[in-house]
Design a protein around this motif. Structure first.
Motif, PDB file in Angstrom:
ATOM      1  N   UNK A  51      16.703  31.487  39.383  1.00  0.00           N
ATOM      2  CA  UNK A  51      17.306  30.831  40.331  1.00  0.00           C
ATOM      3  C   UNK A  51      16.625  29.276  39.637  1.00  0.00           C
ATOM      4  N   UNK A 264      24.610  39.211  43.668  1.00  0.00           N
ATOM      5  CA  UNK A 264      24.954  38.075  44.351  1.00  0.00           C
ATOM      6  C   UNK A 264      26.114  38.074  44.092  1.00  0.00           C
ATOM      7  N   UNK A 266      29.295  36.773  43.070  1.00  0.00           N
ATOM      8  CA  UNK A 266      31.482  36.832  43.237  1.00  0.00           C
ATOM      9  C   UNK A 266      32.123  37.671  42.190  1.00  0.00           C
ATOM     10  N   UNK A 273      35.157  44.006  45.633  1.00  0.00           N
ATOM     11  CA  UNK A 273      35.244  44.045  47.048  1.00  0.00           C
ATOM     12  C   UNK A 273      33.765  44.879  47.871  1.00  0.00           C
ATOM     13  N   UNK A 278      25.931  43.267  49.564  1.00  0.00           N
ATOM     14  CA  UNK A 278      25.777  42.164  48.802  1.00  0.00           C
ATOM     15  C   UNK A 278      23.953  42.302  49.304  1.00  0.00           C
ATOM     16  N   UNK A 281      18.673  38.380  50.251  1.00  0.00           N
ATOM     17  CA  UNK A 281      17.198  38.042  50.203  1.00  0.00           C
ATOM     18  C   UNK A 281      16.987  37.022  51.586  1.00  0.00           C
TER      19      UNK A 281
ATOM     20  N   UNK B 206      22.791  27.941  43.539  1.00  0.00           N
ATOM     21  CA  UNK B 206      22.641  29.158  43.092  1.00  0.00           C
ATOM     22  C   UNK B 206      23.197  30.114  43.566  1.00  0.00           C
ATOM     23  N   UNK B 207      23.712  31.076  42.702  1.00  0.00           N
ATOM     24  CA  UNK B 207      24.876  32.663  43.939  1.00  0.00           C
ATOM     25  C   UNK B 207      23.656  32.946  44.677  1.00  0.00           C
ATOM     26  N   UNK B 208      22.650  33.252  45.045  1.00  0.00           N
ATOM     27  CA  UNK B 208      21.962  33.769  45.797  1.00  0.00           C
ATOM     28  C   UNK B 208      22.125  32.641  47.121  1.00  0.00           C
ATOM     29  N   UNK B 209      22.032  31.600  47.043  1.00  0.00           N
ATOM     30  CA  UNK B 209      22.761  30.694  48.068  1.00  0.00           C
ATOM     31  C   UNK B 209      23.691  30.546  48.007  1.00  0.00           C
ATOM     32  N   UNK B 210      24.250  30.664  47.171  1.00  0.00           N
ATOM     33  CA  UNK B 210      25.686  30.817  47.474  1.00  0.00           C
ATOM     34  C   UNK B 210      26.470  32.308  47.651  1.00  0.00           C
ATOM     35  N   UNK B 211      26.049  32.710  48.098  1.00  0.00           N
ATOM     36  CA  UNK B 211      26.242  34.299  49.105  1.00  0.00           C
ATOM     37  C   UNK B 211      26.087  33.791  50.760  1.00  0.00           C
ATOM     38  N   UNK B 212      24.769  33.449  50.266  1.00  0.00           N
ATOM     39  CA  UNK B 212      24.159  33.056  51.614  1.00  0.00           C
ATOM     40  C   UNK B 212      25.388  32.666  52.446  1.00  0.00           C
ATOM     41  N   UNK B 215      29.415  34.208  53.273  1.00  0.00           N
ATOM     42  CA  UNK B 215      28.978  34.818  54.111  1.00  0.00           C
ATOM     43  C   UNK B 215      29.063  33.773  55.893  1.00  0.00           C
ATOM     44  N   UNK B 237      34.667  33.293  43.743  1.00  0.00           N
ATOM     45  CA  UNK B 237      34.358  33.486  44.988  1.00  0.00           C
ATOM     46  C   UNK B 237      35.838  33.410  45.846  1.00  0.00           C
ATOM     47  N   UNK B 240      35.547  37.098  47.543  1.00  0.00           N
ATOM     48  CA  UNK B 240      35.000  37.145  48.368  1.00  0.00           C
ATOM     49  C   UNK B 240      35.372  36.885  49.669  1.00  0.00           C
TER      50      UNK B 240
END
Ligand SMILES: Nc1ncnc2c1ncn2[C@@H]1O[C@H](COP(=O)(O)OP(=O)(O)OP(=O)(O)O)[C@@H](O)[C@H]1O
Ligand SMILES: Nc1ncnc2c1ncn2[C@@H]1O[C@H](COP(=O)(O)OP(=O)(O)O)[C@@H](O)[C@H]1O
Ligand code: SF4
Ligand code: SF4
Ligand SMILES: [Mg+2]
Ligand SMILES: [Mg+2]
Lengths: 346, 348
Positions: A51, A264, A266, A273, A278, A281, B206-212, B215, B237, B240
Motif C-alpha cells: 500500500x 481487494x 477488482x 465476482x 473480499x 482488512x 490503494x486497492x485495499x481502501x478502494x475495496x472498502x 463496498x 471496478x 465489482x
C-alpha cells in the motif's frame, strides 16, 4: 537459475528523522525501509507491491542511491564478477554503478525537463558518463528512439509535444541509454491508459529478453506485477512480509496481508465476482511513523492472536518462500484461483 | 428506420417509468484558440432508478465533461452545444439543459450529488468536515443547526468514520485519503439525493481502501436506494459494482448494456480490445499483452468516420473512415445492448 545474484540486499534500512517544528530536535523516525533483505537475479524481474507509504519508492531510491541508506548492505556483482557493497560507497566511487543501475519514474509529465529536446534528454546520461563523441551519441539517440517505438526525427522536439505514453517511452529510452544491467521502474506504467500501458509493458519485457537486463518493478497494481515478475516481494510498513515466486505467491499466499491485498483487486471477469469474497482488512492504512509493537500488521489482521500483539514474527523460510507470520504453516489462506478452474466451476 | 431505433433505445417516447435520468444527444464543446474540442459529442444514456451505471473509458474520452455537464459544472470555455438532459423527479420531469440557476441549485445535492477523484479539491480546507455538511444540509432543508449537526454525525458514522462525534470537528487535512473520500460521500448523501455521480472516486486510493469504498457505496445504495453513476477507467471496478455499463471513446458511447453481459461478451471492437489489453489476476505470468495499436488521438484531431478506425483491428477500409456509425440496438438473450459500430448496422 544458475547464476549468482546481481544485487543482494541485506538488512537495508532507511529512516527519515521526524523533527519538531521549533527547535528542529529529532523526536522520532519514519522507518520507511526497515531491515529489508532482497535478491535480484540477473535478467529477471522482482516485483514489489504494497500500500501507499509502505516504502516501495524509498527502497527503489536507495537502490539507485538517490537516497543514502541508514544501514545495511547492497552487494552488487560487477561485470568482472567482483562483488562490492554499494550501500556505503562515496559519490566518486559510484560512477560505474550509476551507469549500470538506472531508474524510470512514475510521472512522465514531470520527470522530463520541458526546456530540453528529446535529443538532450536521452543523450544526457551518455554525455555525463562520457559515452562517446557527439556523433556517436547522436546516432545512439536515434537508435534508442526507434527501439522504444518513436521516430528518430522526434529527437528535435520537446516533451510537451508528446502524449503520456510517448513521454514514458522517452523516459525508458533515457534509462536504457547506457545499457544498464538493472532498471528500477517505480510505478512506470501507473499514469498511463490501459491500452498504452499494455504497449509499454510489452516493450519492457522485449527489452529484457534482448539485453538480459533485470528489473525491480515497483507498483501498487497487483495484476501488472503478476504479469511481469518472476519473483514478488510484498512490503508492509517498511518491511518485506512475504516473498516468493510469482505464481506460488499469488495462488497460495502465506501471509494474511498478501491474502487481503489479492482479494481487494477488482477483477473485470464477471465470473470472478461470484467466486471471490473480499478478505476484510481492519482499519486504515498504517503510518510508518507509528509502527505497532509485535507483528506490525496485527491491528489489521483478521487472524491475529495474543502473541501477535507482543512478538514480532521474523522473516523466515517456509516451503521455499520467505514469510513473516507466526502462523504461516497453519493458516489456510486464499489466493487467486486459476482462471481455468474458475471457468470450469462457473 | 431511425424511429424504430429510438424506441428500442428507450428514448423519450417510451414510458419507461424506471428511468431517472435521460441524456439525449448531449454535446459539450470547448471553443479554444487553436480549435474546437468536442469533448462530448453526441452522448445518449439513461440511468435507471436505484441502479449503478458505470461509465468506462480511457482518459480524455469525455467521461468527466459528460458528468459535469449534467450539473452544469463544466469549466469555461466549455459549453453545452446541444442535447437534452431530463431528470425524472417524483413531481415530474425537469429539463436540465437550459435550466435556470435557481432550479439547478435546488437540484444539486437534493436530487443529484457529486463526488470527485480528489476530495481535497472539493472540500473547503478552512472549514471543518462537520460545518461543510451542516451548510449543505441547511441550504437545502429547513432544519436547525443542532439537527443538521446531528445529521452530519450520523452520516459520518454511516460511512464508517470512527469516532464521528470527534471527527465532525476535524479539518480535511487531518484525515487520510480514504477517510476524506468517506467524508465526501457523507456530505454528498446528507440530503438523500436520488442520483450520486461519483467521478473516479477510488482512483487515488490503494486497492485495499478502494475495496472498502466500493463496498460502502454498495451498502449505502441498498440503504438509501439512490442510483449511482460511477465513472472509472478501471473495468475491474466497474465489474465489482455496476448493473449496467457504458463504454466511451472520444466523446461518444460506443457500447452500452448490462455490466456482466458487456464484460463477458463485449461486442464493440474497442471494448474487446480494452479487455484484452488488461493484465488480469491469475492469468499466465510473463506473456505478452494484446495492446491496442496507436493511442487516443489528440482532441482536435478527431478521425473521420468512426473515431476508433485508426486503431480498430476490424476496420473496413472505405467505410469506417468515412461513415459515422449509429447506435445499433442488438437483440440479446438478457437485457438491452447497444453498439455504435458499422459491423452491426446490417444486423438491425
Ligand atoms: N524525504 C522524506 N522525508 C521524510 N519522510 C519520507 C521521505 N520520503 C518518504 N518518506 C516517508 O517514508 C514512507 C515511505 O514512503 P515511500 O514513498 O517509500 O512509499 P511508497 O511505498 O513508495 O508509497 P506510494 O505507493 O504512495 O508511492 C512514507 O511514510 C513517507 O511519508
Ligand atoms: N477546461 C478544459 N479546457 C479545454 N479542454 C478540456 C477542458 N476540460 C476537458 N477538456 C477536454 O475534453 C476532453 C474530455 O475530457 P474529460 O471529460 O476530462 O475526459 P475523461 O474524464 O474521460 O478523462 C479531453 O480532450 C480534454 O482535454
Ligand atoms: S503474525 Fe499474527 S498478526 Fe501478524 S500476520 Fe501473522 S497472524 Fe496476522
Ligand atoms: S465502425 Fe469500423 S472502425 Fe469503428 S469500431 Fe466498428 S469496425 Fe471498427
Ligand atoms: Mg511510491
Ligand atoms: Mg476524468
Amino acid at each position: 537459475m544458475s547464476t549468482e545474484p546481481l544485487l543482494s540486499i541485506e538488512g537495508l534500512t532507511k529512516h527519515f528523522p521526524i523533527r519538531t517544528g521549533l527547535l528542529g530536535r529529532q523526536v522520532g523516525a519514519v522507518k520507511a525501509v526497515d531491515e529489508v533483505d532482497l535478491v535480484i537475479e540477473p535478467g529477471s524481474t522482482l516485483g514489489l507491491v504494497g500500500e501507499s507509504g509502505c516504502g516501495k519508492t524509498t527502497l527503489g531510491r536507495c537502490i539507485v542511491r538517490a537516497h543514502d541508506p541508514t544501514g545495511g548492505r547492497m552487494l552488487y556483482r560487477q561485470q568482472d564478477g567482483a562483488v562490492i557493497d554499494v550501500a556505503g560507497l562515496k559519490e566518486k566511487d559510484l560512477k560505474t554503478y550509476r551507469s549500470e543501475v538506472r531508474m524510470i519514474f512514475q510521472d512522465p509529465h514531470s520527470s522530463l525537463n520541458p526546456r530540453k529536446t528529446l535529443r538532450e534528454i536521452i543523450g544526457e546520461p551518455m554525455r555525463v558518463h562520457g559515452y562517446g563523441t557527439k556523433e556517436e551519441i547522436e546516432a545512439r539517440v536515434g537508435e534508442l528512439l526507434e527501439r522504444v517505438g518513436l521516430r528518430p526525427e522526434y529527437a528535435n522536439r520537446y516533451p510537451h509535444a508528446f502524449s503520456g505514453g510517448q513521454r514514458q517511452r522517452v523516459g525508458i529510452a533515457r534509462a536504457l541509454a547506457l545499457s544498464p544491467r538493472l532498471v528500477v521502474a517505480d510505478e512506470a506504467v501507473s499514469a498511463l491508459d490501459v491500452s498504452v500501458r499494455a504497449q509499454i509493458l510489452n516493450l519492457l519485457m522485449d527489452l529484457q529478453e534482448e539485453s538480459g537486463l533485470a528489473y525491480l518493478f515497483v507498483s501498487h497494481d497487483l495484476g501488472i506485477v503478476e504479469h511481469v515478475s518472476d519473483v514478488v516481494a510484498v512490503m508492509y510498513l517498511g518491511k518485506v512480509v512475504e516473498q516468493g515466486p510469482t505464481e506460488d505467491l499469488y495462488t497460495k499466499p502465506l501471509h494474511p496481508y498478501t491474502e487481503a491485498l489479492l482479494s481487494a483487486v477488482p477483477d473485470p471477469d464477471p465470473a470472478a465476482k461470484r467466486h471471490r469474497e473480499r478478505i476484510k482488512l481492519l482499519g486504515d492504512i498504517a503510518d510508518p511513523a507509528h509502527v505497532p509493537p509485535g507483528c506490525p500488521f496485527h491491528p489489521r489482521c483478521v487472524y491475529a492472536k495474543e502473541t501477535c500483539r507482543t512478538d514480532a514474527p521474523p522473516l523466515r523460510e517456509v516451503g521455499g518462500r520467505r514469510v513473516a507470520c507466526h502462523f504461516a504453516e497453519e493458516l489456510e489462506l486464499r489466493g487467486v484461483p486459476d482462471p481455468d478452474v474458475r471457468e470450469v466451476s462457473a | 428506420m431511425s424511429a424504430t431505433i429510438d424506441t428500442a433505445i428507450g428514448g423519450s417516447g417510451v414510458a419507461a417509468d424506471d428511468v431517472l435520468l435521460e441524456i439525449e444527444d448531449l454535446r459539450t464543446h470547448f471553443l479554444l484558440d487553436d480549435g474546437v474540442v468536442c469533448a462530448v459529442d453526441g452522448v445518449d444514456l439513461r440511468v435507471r432508478k436505484g441502479e449503478t451505471l458505470a461509465i468506462v473509458g480511457e482518459s480524455g474520452c469525455g467521461k468527466s465533461v459528460m458528468a459535469r455537464s449534467i450539473l452544469r459544472l463544466v469549466d469555461p470555455p466549455g459549453q453545452i452545444e446541444g442535447g437534452k438532459i431530463t431528470l425524472h423527479r417524483e413531481s415530474g420531469p425537469v429539463e436540465l439543459v437550459g435550466a435556470d440557476r435557481k432550479l439547478l441549485r435546488q437540484i444539486r445535492w437534493n436530487d443529484i450529488a457529486m463526488v470527485f477523484q480528489e476530495p481535497m479539491a472539493s472540500l473547503s480546507l478552512v472549514h471543518t468536515i462537520g460545518s461543510q455538511i451542516v451548510e449543505a444540509v441547511r441550504l437545502h432543508e429547513n432544519v436547525g443547526k443542532a439537527a443538521a449537526r446531528n445529521r452530519a454525525i450520523e452520516m459520518l458514522d454511516r460511512v464508517g468514520i470512527p469516532m464521528p462525534q470527534r471527527r465532525v470537528d476535524a479539518y480535511p487535512f487531518e484525515l487520510s485519503g480514504g477517510m476524506r473520500q468517506r467524508a465526501m460521500i457523507a456530505m454528498a448523501l446528507a440530503c438523500r439525493p436520488s442520483l450520486l455521480i461519483a467521478d473516479e472516486p477510488t482512483t487515488a486510493l490503494d486497492v485495499t481502501t478502494q475495496a472498502q469504498i466500493l463496498e460502502l457505496l454498495r451498502d449505502l445504495q441498498d440503504e438509501f436506494g439512490m442510483a449511482i453513476m460511477l465513472i472509472t477507467h478501471d473495468l475491474g471496478v466497474a465489474a465489482q459494482v455496476a448493473d449496467s455499463m457504458a463504454v466511451m471513446y472520444l466523446g461518444r458511447v460506443v457500447e452500452y448494456g448490462g455490466a456482466e453481459q458487456v464484460l463477458a461478451e463485449p461486442r464493440h471492437p474497442y471494448t474487446k480490445a480494452l479487455l484484452r489489453s488488461m493484465p488480469r489476476l491469475g492469468r499466465a505470468a510473463r506473456t505478452r499483452l494484446t495492446a491496442i495499436k496507436g493511442m487516443v488521438p489528440p482532441p482536435y484531431a478527431r478521425p473521420e468516420g468512426c473515431a476508433f478506425h485508426p486503431r480498430c483491428d476490424a476496420v473496413m477500409a472505405g467505410r469506417c473512415d468515412t461513415v459515422l456509425p449509429r447506435r445499433v440496438p442488438l437483440r440479446e438473450p438478457v437485457g438491452d445492448r447497444e453498439v455504435t459500430c458499422l459491423l452491426y448496422e446490417e444486423e438491425s
